[in-house]
Design a protein around this motif. Structure first.
Motif, mmCIF file in Angstrom:
data_model
loop_
_atom_site.group_PDB
_atom_site.id
_atom_site.type_symbol
_atom_site.label_atom_id
_atom_site.label_comp_id
_atom_site.label_asym_id
_atom_site.label_seq_id
_atom_site.Cartn_x
_atom_site.Cartn_y
_atom_site.Cartn_z
ATOM 1 N N ARG A 1 37.584 68.754 52.585
ATOM 2 C CA ARG A 1 37.659 68.875 54.037
ATOM 3 C C ARG A 1 38.438 67.737 54.665
ATOM 4 N NH1 ARG A 1 31.391 68.963 54.192
ATOM 5 N NH2 ARG A 1 31.928 67.734 52.360
ATOM 6 N N GLY A 2 38.389 66.546 54.046
ATOM 7 C CA GLY A 2 39.048 65.388 54.624
ATOM 8 C C GLY A 2 40.216 64.889 53.805
ATOM 9 N N VAL A 3 40.829 65.789 52.989
ATOM 10 C CA VAL A 3 41.907 65.353 52.119
ATOM 11 C C VAL A 3 43.080 64.799 52.922
ATOM 12 C CG1 VAL A 3 43.000 67.637 51.984
ATOM 13 C CG2 VAL A 3 43.315 66.001 50.121
ATOM 14 N N GLY A 4 43.312 65.353 54.114
ATOM 15 C CA GLY A 4 44.395 64.849 54.946
ATOM 16 C C GLY A 4 44.128 63.429 55.409
ATOM 17 N N SER A 5 42.876 63.129 55.727
ATOM 18 C CA SER A 5 42.525 61.772 56.152
ATOM 19 C C SER A 5 42.723 60.775 55.022
ATOM 20 C CB SER A 5 41.071 61.734 56.636
ATOM 21 O OG SER A 5 40.911 62.493 57.804
ATOM 22 N N MET A 6 42.317 61.149 53.809
ATOM 23 C CA MET A 6 42.472 60.250 52.671
ATOM 24 C C MET A 6 43.941 60.025 52.337
ATOM 25 S SD MET A 6 40.747 58.445 50.428
ATOM 26 C CE MET A 6 39.137 59.138 50.044
ATOM 27 N N THR A 7 44.695 61.117 52.219
ATOM 28 C CA THR A 7 46.106 60.986 51.852
ATOM 29 C C THR A 7 46.921 60.336 52.962
ATOM 30 O OG1 THR A 7 46.569 63.252 52.618
ATOM 31 C CG2 THR A 7 46.036 62.961 50.293
ATOM 32 N N SER A 8 46.543 60.564 54.228
ATOM 33 C CA SER A 8 47.308 59.956 55.323
ATOM 34 C C SER A 8 47.016 58.465 55.446
ATOM 35 C CB SER A 8 47.017 60.667 56.647
ATOM 36 O OG SER A 8 45.670 60.499 57.040
ATOM 37 N N SER A 9 45.793 58.050 55.129
ATOM 38 C CA SER A 9 45.507 56.614 55.088
ATOM 39 C C SER A 9 46.375 55.954 54.024
ATOM 40 C CB SER A 9 44.024 56.373 54.779
ATOM 41 O OG SER A 9 43.205 56.913 55.794
ATOM 42 N N ASN A 10 46.462 56.631 52.889
ATOM 43 C CA ASN A 10 47.333 56.148 51.816
ATOM 44 C C ASN A 10 48.790 56.121 52.274
ATOM 45 O OD1 ASN A 10 48.008 55.532 48.973
ATOM 46 N ND2 ASN A 10 48.864 57.593 48.972
ATOM 47 N N SER A 11 49.214 57.175 52.963
ATOM 48 C CA SER A 11 50.598 57.247 53.439
ATOM 49 C C SER A 11 50.891 56.202 54.495
ATOM 50 C CB SER A 11 50.886 58.645 53.991
ATOM 51 O OG SER A 11 50.818 59.618 52.973
ATOM 52 N N CYS A 12 49.904 55.906 55.337
ATOM 53 C CA CYS A 12 50.089 54.882 56.360
ATOM 54 C C CYS A 12 50.416 53.538 55.716
ATOM 55 C CB CYS A 12 48.831 54.755 57.210
ATOM 56 S SG CYS A 12 48.891 53.396 58.415
ATOM 57 N N ILE A 13 49.615 53.149 54.725
ATOM 58 C CA ILE A 13 49.858 51.887 54.023
ATOM 59 C C ILE A 13 51.203 51.935 53.314
ATOM 60 C CG2 ILE A 13 49.049 50.422 52.130
ATOM 61 C CD1 ILE A 13 46.189 51.257 52.896
ATOM 62 N N TRP B 1 47.864 60.724 62.309
ATOM 63 C CA TRP B 1 47.592 61.660 63.405
ATOM 64 C C TRP B 1 47.809 63.098 62.971
ATOM 65 C CZ3 TRP B 1 51.132 62.844 68.103
ATOM 66 C CH2 TRP B 1 50.420 63.581 69.049
ATOM 67 N N PHE B 2 48.997 63.377 62.411
ATOM 68 C CA PHE B 2 49.308 64.745 62.005
ATOM 69 C C PHE B 2 48.351 65.236 60.918
ATOM 70 C CE2 PHE B 2 53.929 63.801 63.312
ATOM 71 C CZ PHE B 2 53.739 64.366 64.559
ATOM 72 N N SER B 3 48.080 64.395 59.919
ATOM 73 C CA SER B 3 47.207 64.819 58.819
ATOM 74 C C SER B 3 45.777 65.031 59.303
ATOM 75 C CB SER B 3 47.236 63.787 57.691
ATOM 76 O OG SER B 3 48.525 63.655 57.156
ATOM 77 N N TRP B 4 45.289 64.122 60.157
ATOM 78 C CA TRP B 4 43.942 64.272 60.714
ATOM 79 C C TRP B 4 43.857 65.540 61.548
ATOM 80 C CZ3 TRP B 4 41.549 64.522 65.482
ATOM 81 C CH2 TRP B 4 40.177 64.243 65.520
ATOM 82 N N ASP C 1 58.551 63.904 59.768
ATOM 83 C CA ASP C 1 57.263 63.220 59.637
ATOM 84 C C ASP C 1 56.109 64.212 59.800
ATOM 85 O OD1 ASP C 1 58.711 60.909 59.371
ATOM 86 O OD2 ASP C 1 58.346 60.188 61.411
ATOM 87 N N MET C 2 56.247 65.109 60.786
ATOM 88 C CA MET C 2 55.196 66.112 61.004
ATOM 89 C C MET C 2 55.068 67.023 59.791
ATOM 90 S SD MET C 2 54.883 69.145 63.882
ATOM 91 C CE MET C 2 54.663 68.066 65.280
ATOM 92 N N LYS C 3 56.193 67.512 59.293
ATOM 93 C CA LYS C 3 56.158 68.416 58.137
ATOM 94 C C LYS C 3 55.632 67.697 56.899
ATOM 95 C CE LYS C 3 59.008 70.999 54.907
ATOM 96 N NZ LYS C 3 58.675 70.176 53.725
ATOM 97 N N ALA C 4 56.149 66.489 56.646
ATOM 98 C CA ALA C 4 55.774 65.767 55.435
ATOM 99 C C ALA C 4 54.317 65.314 55.447
ATOM 100 C CB ALA C 4 56.688 64.557 55.250
ATOM 101 N N SER C 5 53.704 65.239 56.632
ATOM 102 C CA SER C 5 52.308 64.818 56.737
ATOM 103 C C SER C 5 51.332 65.974 56.564
ATOM 104 C CB SER C 5 52.063 64.163 58.108
ATOM 105 O OG SER C 5 52.915 63.062 58.302
ATOM 106 N N THR C 6 51.830 67.190 56.590
ATOM 107 C CA THR C 6 50.928 68.344 56.622
ATOM 108 C C THR C 6 51.233 69.384 55.545
ATOM 109 O OG1 THR C 6 52.367 69.323 58.316
ATOM 110 C CG2 THR C 6 50.447 68.107 59.084
#
Length: 446
Positions: A357-369, A84-87, A141-146
């Motif tokens: 443009r979508g680096v947050g989506s890629m890295t956050s998907s990785n972080s989610c797993i 959520w935060f990264s997206w 979590d917010m800081k580490a995600s962004t």
């Protein structure tokens, strides 16, 4: 051979405004220095206070099983929040940029709980201390995600590992000084390290205002859904084997980092000052190895470095099984510090697959797993250690087994890439650039 995914990202970076941004090396180094200063302040405070909080809770009766449960609960929540935060930060448009607003929103909820912790460190306030920890964890979590995404955003991809090594070198110096003199700071007063850490964090947070983010404007075209980030990552489904490997490959290092303070206190019977002193020398190794390892990753690639990383963990595991005193702990900490930076090769394999443009989506998907796996691993290990009479070596055994499973995931991904399995869906669905005028100047609501 150029990876097609990397080429797709470079095509986007060829846009004039982005090309000018990344061609400005003076601006790049200015940003790197500012990011480094901010990271140093936060790193120093965390290095000093997190172990003190862990040990104090242990002294107040909050055993390893309870602390593991709290950490795992946060990890499971973070698995969703990081997406959520990264997206949101990927799609945030503000005068401050995409990433910095989230740092300023999170900082008060991290700094204040940390500063007031020692003033309530009594048994009757344990419930309040745990509440403070939960609030602090969610804000972290917010800081580490962004905020960490800035070090990817502001640097050309071919220089990522080497510029990140600069942060590691600076962090090594700061880490050594912090750990070495932690005993002196504690002797001043129990509250002093916490207040000092809060002050440093506040100053270095303000320094982040001066960072200039790249001109990437990518407002959302749809509302966030739990699968939104995975939809971006799934353009090339091979990436999920890689993400599983990235999550699991650090099994032993993760278990060592999680339990070394408990282990040193409960099993090796060391005092707080002795533990800080024993672990401080490891920071110096980072200074010597950071840039060569960064160069190695940039020039040699990820998979071979990951293989070396796994072998190093096996060696560290063998050492951990034979540590019985402070001298052994020093040797183990030095060995893990030599090996740990190699993990960057795994993460950078993810970064280089991401469109800017979508680096947050890629890295956050990785972080989610990674967080879902890490939370489950920590929960299981914590309770097994507790049930088997506080035997922390059980955690190390679990860790090395999971590292080996992670290596298998990398081998599967490597085999698929090497055999030329392609994903036309990924190559054909490049995101269309959005003009700056289409972006609102206000931060999107969270």
């Amino acid at each position: 051979m150029i990876n097609k995914n990397d080429q797709l990202s470079e095509d986007y970076r060829s846009r004039p405004e982005l090309a000018a941004y990344y061609a400005d090396r003076k601006l790049m180094w200015r940003n790197v220095i500012l990011i480094g200063i901010s990271n140093l302040g936060w790193g120093m405070a965390g290095t000093l206070t997190v172990p003190l909080i862990t040990l104090k809770l242990l002294e107040l009766g909050v055993r390893e099983n309870v602390q593991a449960t709290i950490g795992s609960f946060n990890g499971w929540i973070l698995s969703f929040l990081v997406m959520w935060f990264s997206w949101m930060s990927d799609h945030t448009c503000s005068r401050l940029g995409r990433r910095k607003p989230y740092l300023f929103m999170a900082a008060p909820f991290i700094i204040i709980p940390m500063v007031i912790f020692p003033f309530f460190s009594e048994s009757k306030w344990v419930w309040f201390l745990i509440t403070l920890q939960i609030i602090k964890m969610i804000a972290m979590d917010m800081k580490a995600s962004t905020f960490p995404l800035l070090s990817i955003d502001c640097v050309p991809r071919n220089l990522l590992a080497r510029t990140n090594s600069i942060f590691t070198i600076a962090g090594g110096v700061m880490g050594f000084l912090t750990m070495r003199y932690a005993g002196d700071l504690i002797s001043v007063a129990e509250w002093f390290p916490f207040v000092l850490g809060g002050t440093v964090m506040s100053i270095t947070t303000l320094v982040a205002l001066l960072i200039k983010e790249p001109p990437i404007y990518h407002p959302a075209t749809e509302r966030f859904k739990p699968w939104s980030t995975f939809k971006v990552a799934a353009r090339d489904k091979r990436i999920f084997w890689l993400m599983l490997g990235v999550a699991m490959i650090s099994g032993f290092i993760s278990m060592n980092n999680t339990w070394v303070w408990f282990w040193a206190k409960e099993t090796l019977n060391l005092q707080r000052q002795d533990i800080f002193s024993a672990l401080s020398w490891a920071s110096l190794v980072n200074i010597a190895l950071a840039y060569p390892i960064g160069w190695l990753i940039d020039r040699w690639g990820g998979f071979r470095v990951v293989l070396i990383y796994w072998v190093g963990q096996v060696i560290c595991f063998a050492l951990a099984m034979n540590v019985h005193d402070k001298a052994g702990l020093i040797i183990l900490s030095l060995a893990t510090t030599v090996i740990a930076p190699l993990y960057a090769a795994a993460d950078i394999m993810i970064y280089k697959s991401a469109d800017p443009r979508g680096v947050g989506s890629m890295t956050s998907s990785n972080s989610c797993i990674r967080n879902m796996y890490g939370a489950t691993l920590g929960f299981v290990a914590g309770w097994l250690i507790f049930f088997f009479g506080h035997n922390f070596r059980i955690g190390f055994v679990i860790g090395i087994i999971m590292s080996t499973v992670g290596l298998m995931m990398f081998i599967i991904h490597h085999y698929q890439m090497r055999n030329g399995i392609t994903s036309q869906e990924y190559l054909n669905q490049e995101l269309k650039p959005v003009p700056k005028t289409a972006c609102s100047t206000t931060i999107q609501r969270i």
